[in-house]
Design a protein around this motif. Sequence first.
Motif, mmCIF file in Angstrom:
data_model
loop_
_atom_site.group_PDB
_atom_site.id
_atom_site.type_symbol
_atom_site.label_atom_id
_atom_site.label_comp_id
_atom_site.label_asym_id
_atom_site.label_seq_id
_atom_site.Cartn_x
_atom_site.Cartn_y
_atom_site.Cartn_z
ATOM 1 N N LEU A 1 0.823 -1.201 0.000
ATOM 2 C CA LEU A 1 0.000 0.000 0.000
ATOM 3 C C LEU A 1 0.864 1.260 0.000
ATOM 4 O O LEU A 1 0.590 2.223 -0.726
ATOM 5 N N ALA A 2 1.930 1.268 0.772
ATOM 6 C CA ALA A 2 2.838 2.416 0.810
ATOM 7 C C ALA A 2 3.526 2.603 -0.545
ATOM 8 O O ALA A 2 3.709 3.742 -0.996
ATOM 9 N N LEU A 3 3.884 1.522 -1.207
ATOM 10 C CA LEU A 3 4.519 1.616 -2.517
ATOM 11 C C LEU A 3 3.540 2.187 -3.548
ATOM 12 O O LEU A 3 3.917 3.018 -4.384
ATOM 13 N N LYS A 4 2.297 1.768 -3.471
ATOM 14 C CA LYS A 4 1.273 2.310 -4.368
ATOM 15 C C LYS A 4 1.104 3.808 -4.123
ATOM 16 O O LYS A 4 1.012 4.602 -5.062
ATOM 17 N N ARG A 5 1.096 4.223 -2.866
ATOM 18 C CA ARG A 5 0.985 5.646 -2.533
ATOM 19 C C ARG A 5 2.222 6.414 -2.973
ATOM 20 O O ARG A 5 2.128 7.574 -3.379
ATOM 21 N N LEU A 6 3.390 5.774 -2.898
ATOM 22 C CA LEU A 6 4.619 6.420 -3.342
ATOM 23 C C LEU A 6 4.553 6.715 -4.843
ATOM 24 O O LEU A 6 4.927 7.800 -5.283
ATOM 25 N N ARG A 7 4.076 5.755 -5.614
ATOM 26 C CA ARG A 7 3.930 5.979 -7.055
ATOM 27 C C ARG A 7 3.009 7.170 -7.331
ATOM 28 O O ARG A 7 3.296 8.004 -8.185
ATOM 29 N N ALA A 8 1.911 7.239 -6.600
ATOM 30 C CA ALA A 8 0.976 8.360 -6.773
ATOM 31 C C ALA A 8 1.651 9.685 -6.418
ATOM 32 O O ALA A 8 1.529 10.670 -7.149
ATOM 33 N N ARG A 9 2.383 9.718 -5.314
ATOM 34 C CA ARG A 9 3.044 10.964 -4.878
ATOM 35 C C ARG A 9 4.110 11.392 -5.885
ATOM 36 O O ARG A 9 4.255 12.582 -6.166
ATOM 37 N N ILE A 10 4.867 10.441 -6.415
ATOM 38 C CA ILE A 10 5.876 10.789 -7.424
ATOM 39 C C ILE A 10 5.183 11.369 -8.652
ATOM 40 O O ILE A 10 5.616 12.387 -9.196
#
Length: 171
Positions: free
Chosen positions: A64-73
Amino acid sequence: MADDHLALSDRDLLAQCAVETFRVSGPGGQHRNRRDTAVRIRHRSTGVVAQAYERRSQWLNRRLALKRLRARIALDVRRPPDSLETYQPSPLLLLLVRAEGGRGIGARNPSYWPAVGELLDLFVALDCSVSESAALLGVSTGALSKVLLADPALVRTVNALRAERGLRTLR
């Protein structure tokens, strides 16, 4: 696209990150985690941070954190095209903005955030002009506005970029 970080596999993107696990506190009694299952991921080259602590599984929180990281980038890291005269949108971006018959890509599709990142890069290069961006992509301003207004985080980013330039917000 925002460098090529969004095109990387999960494994390769994680290799570029510092991953930290920790324990969250709060109400919950016996259902509260007593282990370090919360995850914070910091992308080293961009400084973008994402975290997740909703699940009781560290593995699920990492995903979930990795998915959010992609969105933030995609939302925060800009890399405008080298030349607007020779710019050719990627097939992913065209699929995002030219959703004929509802066959476009949505937020659940893994290709969504790379396409959004490319769209924002172009949008910023064209000084946040919806009409110029739409013309370059070969879609109507209404169709592009619909894409820009589809996700709450994207709306906030687009409106912040437009506000920086003294343009009115999209609604």
